[in-house]
Design an enzyme around this catalytic site. Structure first.
Site, PDB file in Angstrom:
ATOM      1  N   CYS A  25       8.782  -8.055   8.539  1.00 43.37           N
ATOM      2  CA  CYS A  25       9.490  -7.084   7.702  1.00 43.37           C
ATOM      3  C   CYS A  25      10.224  -7.752   6.556  1.00 43.37           C
ATOM      4  O   CYS A  25      11.445  -7.653   6.428  1.00 43.37           O
ATOM      5  CB  CYS A  25      10.467  -6.296   8.574  1.00 43.37           C
ATOM      6  SG  CYS A  25       9.634  -5.518   9.953  1.00 43.37           S
ATOM      7  N   GLU A  26       9.492  -8.469   5.721  1.00 48.53           N
ATOM      8  CA  GLU A  26      10.063  -9.146   4.552  1.00 48.53           C
ATOM      9  C   GLU A  26       8.966  -9.173   3.497  1.00 48.53           C
ATOM     10  O   GLU A  26       7.824  -9.538   3.809  1.00 48.53           O
ATOM     11  CB  GLU A  26      10.371 -10.627   4.859  1.00 48.53           C
ATOM     12  CG  GLU A  26      11.196 -10.890   6.068  1.00 48.53           C
ATOM     13  CD  GLU A  26      12.655 -11.144   5.744  1.00 48.53           C
ATOM     14  OE1 GLU A  26      12.947 -11.544   4.610  1.00 48.53           O
ATOM     15  OE2 GLU A  26      13.486 -10.906   6.640  1.00 48.53           O
ATOM     16  N   PRO A  85       4.848 -42.127  10.793  1.00 46.63           N
ATOM     17  CA  PRO A  85       4.093 -41.048  10.163  1.00 46.63           C
ATOM     18  C   PRO A  85       4.053 -39.791  11.038  1.00 46.63           C
ATOM     19  O   PRO A  85       3.909 -39.886  12.254  1.00 46.63           O
ATOM     20  CB  PRO A  85       2.682 -41.638  10.021  1.00 46.63           C
ATOM     21  CG  PRO A  85       2.581 -42.658  11.101  1.00 46.63           C
ATOM     22  CD  PRO A  85       3.974 -43.179  11.358  1.00 46.63           C
TER      23      PRO A  85
HETATM   24  C1  LIG Z   1      10.413 -36.346   9.312  1.00 49.59           C
HETATM   25  C2  LIG Z   1      10.570 -37.791   9.520  1.00 49.59           C
HETATM   26  C3  LIG Z   1       9.434 -38.618   9.580  1.00 49.59           C
HETATM   27  C4  LIG Z   1       8.040 -38.107   9.367  1.00 49.59           C
HETATM   28  O1  LIG Z   1       7.825 -37.598   8.095  1.00 49.59           O
HETATM   29  P1  LIG Z   1       6.349 -37.113   7.671  1.00 49.59           P
HETATM   30  O2  LIG Z   1       6.522 -36.663   6.279  1.00 49.59           O
HETATM   31  O3  LIG Z   1       5.976 -36.009   8.580  1.00 49.59           O
HETATM   32  O4  LIG Z   1       5.456 -38.301   7.800  1.00 49.59           O
HETATM   33  C5  LIG Z   1       9.645 -39.953   9.836  1.00 49.59           C
HETATM   34  N1  LIG Z   1      10.880 -40.460  10.007  1.00 49.59           N
HETATM   35  C6  LIG Z   1      11.985 -39.694   9.948  1.00 49.59           C
HETATM   36  C7  LIG Z   1      13.309 -40.297  10.156  1.00 49.59           C
HETATM   37  C8  LIG Z   1      11.876 -38.338   9.699  1.00 49.59           C
HETATM   38  O5  LIG Z   1      12.975 -37.586   9.625  1.00 49.59           O
END
Ligand SMILES: *Cc1c(COP(=O)(O)O)cnc(C)c1O
Length: 455
Positions: free
Chosen positions: A384-385, A314
């Site tokens: 600047c966008e 996570p």
């Molecule tokens: C980005 C990623 C995560 C975490 O994703 P979240 O949406 O931030 O929980 C976990 N594993 C892999 C391989 C990722 O690329």
């Protein structure tokens, strides 16, 4: 002082902060000055002392989320690892906090590995990802002793085997599988579909072939399979589908080549509430859903919890709601009959998500946090966008120049995606806990902008 998440008899002037409880850091509250505070620190005073734009994080919230994952897994699948996905937000303090809470670290590049190592993080508790890790990154990872490399392509199997052989090592790996599950989320952050650059497909036979190559490579130890179906996912049945697909593959692998993985890595992706009213999954619900699905599928193959070590990764769901960004309102343009622009001293350089994903955020004025949010405004940046917008059509307290404007739920994928566009120095990151302010990343100075410019 009224806590955000209880006090049903809140005075009318506290209501507007109360209704933001599902999005705000857990220690956010209204103080007696009528200001918003986090971790016992007044955000108006904090903005005055530390300057804006400023990233602010609630340390108690970070720890609480990591502890929730850990305790839910301990209750449901003790043979497990929580690897915090560092790309959501990483610095040395974050790596140390993850270690203190018993987590592993998921890293995606040599740069993230370098920060983890600088923090003294135990490399054997890191999981390295990336769909095109360079030779240099692989050499650094293997040299540092990373716990697992999640292999994304055939070329990498060969490279890791070669580097490990040269060093006389055995590298533990997992294989990234593309389960063909289309998660319901923004198209840029779907990662598990058939048409994805990530991982080995199943239907095309690549997964089976990768398993066979890994098993035949003397310097690779194949520990198991990985999948990550996407990010900001609300529908937990997507995870159940992914588990089902993985176990169908596992059943076939066992039958055809006698291989059984001892590790299963389900990645990350749990969604969070950016807006009031969004029903994000609870950490407990996510853990129960995935462990339940794995238990059912494993039982069909005669396997139990002790046979399978579960990894989850996570990111967003640990850091997003812990963070807020503070800006100072610099200019207000009321375009009659069109919209009101509130211009702040940051924008797409510190928060690219609105431009990149049409992200939406809740905002408020910290100085009058208890007053009704009855002004509909668009919070614009200083770049600047025309597309440089932080929050479109957001309800905030009637703004005044000099106010401290707070954008909620910016702890994930804001600082980590920040740029120096318009040569804007990146903001500092401060952590708040028990009334104390701790700077974990200092504000950039103009000298930092010139530090690589060798002229
Ligand atoms: C980005 C990623 C995560 C975490 O994703 P979240 O949406 O931030 O929980 C976990 N594993 C892999 C391989 C990722 O690329």
């Amino acid at each position: 002082m009224a806590h955000l998440d209880h006090d049903p008899d809140a005075r009318p002037d506290q209501r507007s902060l109360v209704d933001l409880a599902s999005v705000a850091p857990m220690t956010a509250q209204l103080n007696t000055a009528g200001h918003m505070e986090v971790g016992g620190v007044d955000l108006v005073e904090l903005a005055y002392q530390h300057g804006t734009a400023l990233y602010v994080m609630d340390e108690a919230h970070l720890r609480h989320c990591l502890q929730s994952y850990r305790s839910e897994l301990t209750a449901n699948w003790p043979n497990s690892v929580v690897a915090y996905a560092s790309k959501a937000f990483i610095c040395k303090a974050m790596c140390k906090l993850v270690a203190e809470e018993g987590g592993w670290l998921e890293i995606n590049s040599g740069g993230e590995l370098a920060i983890a190592l600088a923090a003294g993080f135990d490399a054997s508790q890191t999981v390295m990802h990336g769909n095109n890790k360079t030779e240099r990154e692989l050499a650094e990872a293997i040299g540092a002793g990373v716990g697992r490399i999640v292999v994304d392509c055939f070329e990498e199997l060969e490279r890791i085997q070669q580097i490990a052989a040269e060093r006389g090592l055995i590298q533990k790996i997992q294989l990234r599988i593309k389960p063909g599950v289309v998660a319901e989320t923004h198209s840029h952050i779907i990662t598990g579909a058939e048409d994805s650059k990530f991982g080995f497909g199943i239907n095309d036979g690549w997964a089976e072939q990768a398993v066979q190559i890994a098993l035949q490579s003397p310097n690779l130890e194949l520990c198991g399979l990985h999948c990550h179906i996407g990010s900001q996912i609300f529908a937990l049945d997507c995870y159940e589908q992914a588990v089902e697909v993985l176990f169908r593959l596992i059943g076939n692998l066992r039958k055809k080549i006698g291989y059984l993985p001892s590790e299963l890595n389900l990645g990350g992706g749990v969604g969070i509430a950016y807006l009031v009213g969004q029903q994000a999954p609870e950490i407990a619900g996510f853990v129960k859903t995935v462990t339940g699905a794995i238990a059912r599928q494993a039982a069909r193959l005669g396997l139990t919890q002790t046979d399978i070590r579960l990894f989850i990764e996570p990111g967003r769901s640990i850091v997003a709601n812990a963070g807020v960004t503070l800006y100072t309102v610099g200019a207000i343009k009321e375009l009659t009959g069109i919209r009101t622009f509130v211009a702040v001293d940051g924008g797409m350089s510190d928060n690219i998500r609105t431009c990149l994903y049409d992200a939406r955020y809740e905002c408020l004025i910290a100085d009058r946090a208890g007053e009704p949010r009855d002004a509909l405004v668009t919070v614009a940046g200083k770049h600047c966008e025309s597309g440089d917008v932080v929050a479109i059509d957001s309800s905030i307290q009637s703004p005044e120049v000099g106010d401290t404007l707070v954008v909620l739920a910016t702890g994930a994928y804001n600082q980590s995606m920040a740029s120096n566009y318009n040569k804007q120095p990146r903001p500092a990151v401060v952590w708040l806990v028990d009334g104390k302010v701790r700077e974990v990343i200092r504000r950039e100075e103009y000298a930092d902008l010139l530090s690589c410019d060798v002229g």
